[in-house]
Design a protein around this motif. Sequence first.
Motif, short mmCIF file in Angstrom:
data_model
loop_
_atom_site.label_atom_id
_atom_site.label_comp_id
_atom_site.label_asym_id
_atom_site.label_seq_id
_atom_site.Cartn_x
_atom_site.Cartn_y
_atom_site.Cartn_z
N GLY A 1 0.93 -1.37 0.04
CA GLY A 1 0.08 0.18 -0.10
C GLY A 1 1.06 1.38 -0.06
N LYS A 2 0.48 2.25 0.73
CA LYS A 2 1.24 3.57 0.74
C LYS A 2 2.30 3.61 1.58
CE LYS A 2 -2.87 6.13 -1.65
NZ LYS A 2 -3.69 7.63 -1.57
N ARG B 1 6.45 1.85 -11.42
CA ARG B 1 6.30 3.26 -10.73
C ARG B 1 7.54 4.35 -11.37
NH1 ARG B 1 1.62 1.60 -10.17
NH2 ARG B 1 0.96 1.05 -8.09
N HIS B 2 7.37 5.24 -11.90
CA HIS B 2 8.22 6.49 -12.20
C HIS B 2 8.11 7.46 -11.04
CE1 HIS B 2 10.22 9.09 -15.43
NE2 HIS B 2 10.98 9.21 -14.05
N LEU B 3 9.00 7.72 -10.09
CA LEU B 3 8.74 8.65 -9.08
C LEU B 3 9.65 9.88 -9.18
CD1 LEU B 3 8.62 5.65 -6.34
CD2 LEU B 3 6.62 6.74 -7.42
N HIS B 4 9.39 10.92 -8.38
CA HIS B 4 9.78 12.08 -8.52
C HIS B 4 10.47 12.32 -6.96
CE1 HIS B 4 9.23 12.37 -12.85
NE2 HIS B 4 7.91 12.34 -12.40
N PRO B 5 11.59 11.85 -6.43
CA PRO B 5 11.82 12.01 -5.03
C PRO B 5 12.54 13.33 -4.61
CG PRO B 5 13.44 10.80 -6.11
CD PRO B 5 12.20 10.80 -7.15
N VAL C 1 5.35 6.22 -2.23
CA VAL C 1 5.14 5.29 -3.14
C VAL C 1 4.08 4.42 -2.76
CG1 VAL C 1 6.46 3.64 -1.93
CG2 VAL C 1 6.36 3.35 -4.40
N ASP C 2 3.27 3.95 -3.91
CA ASP C 2 2.07 2.92 -3.59
C ASP C 2 2.34 1.65 -4.03
OD1 ASP C 2 -0.19 1.50 -3.15
OD2 ASP C 2 -1.47 3.16 -4.18
N LEU C 3 2.66 0.67 -3.33
CA LEU C 3 3.08 -0.70 -3.92
C LEU C 3 1.89 -1.68 -3.62
CD1 LEU C 3 6.88 -0.78 -3.02
CD2 LEU C 3 5.83 -0.19 -5.16
#
Length: 335
Positions: free
Chosen positions: A99-100, A139-143, A155-157
């Motif tokens: 989840g988140k 997921r393409h994330l922007h940390p 992130v949401d896995l």
Amino acid sequence: MNTGVKITAYAAALAATFGAAYGVGTGVGPVEEPKKAEHGDHAAAPAPSESAAAGDGHAGHGEDATAAAPAAAANLPGGLQVSDGGYTLALETPTPAAGKSVLKFSIKDVAGKKVTAFTTEHGKELHFIVASRDLTVFRHLHPVKAADGTWTTPVDLPAAGGYKAFADFKPAAPGAKGITLGADLSVPGAYAPKPMPAVAPTATVDGYQVRLGGTLDPGKAGELKLTVSKGGRPVTDLEPYLGAYGHLVALRDGDLAYLHVHPNEGGPGPDVSFTATAPSAGTYRLFLDFQHQGTVRTAAFTVTAGGGKSSLPAPKSDVPAAGEATHDAGGHAHG
């Protein structure tokens, strides 16, 4: 925006972009991208007989960068190593909950110090991607980076299982090259892997249809053309996302070798093309990020390269024919 392309492979340990639902179709492996649209000056992914070093230089630790970093391993696609070229991807949250949750990590230099200085490329100092081992979640994330070099991102896995995180960056150090490092994540809980989505010529996401055509052969460059349409009409006003009309990431089934691609000249749609070379025969999962009306979406494809198979139709710009099979698949999002 015109951006020359060469499929860039990151000789490193593995890294859409890519919430929205995403499609399934045909996919690619590490490729090369022309100098004109380099992504972080990454070394190109070599064909089996080629050799390439990606990432040698100094640790980009503000003005304290000192010793020369060891040369990156040659002959490897990106994302296969957690340490390369004198840099290490250090995960502070290697076992996030389903989840988140929040991921924290850093890039460390040869002295074990957190790197704080990076070169901005395509609007970001570092591109961070998380994918499930079965390649059904992307997921393409922007940390966001803190002053001490610690990166943080939500992130949401969605489910328990194995994941891999990819950090794609170029240190701000003399002679430094772009590099992609990869590290494993584990989400605790009962795990039921999903089968690889089937090969199909089109993918559907949020009402958009994306058709993939072209050629993908091991050790041989070919054109991949992706055509975006909606409601049966070509989308001719795609918007730049991170400096380009499309971003492509390919992950090889089995070891998740990573490759980030940027488009050839063209735009703003409906076609976005790439020049691609698979480093080996096998099955690849390809993720295309594109932006329209202010929202980034990701279309996902499965492709087979080599083995005497022709897994991709010829490039074409028309929209899907009536009744043509398309797929919708969840598990792809942007952070």
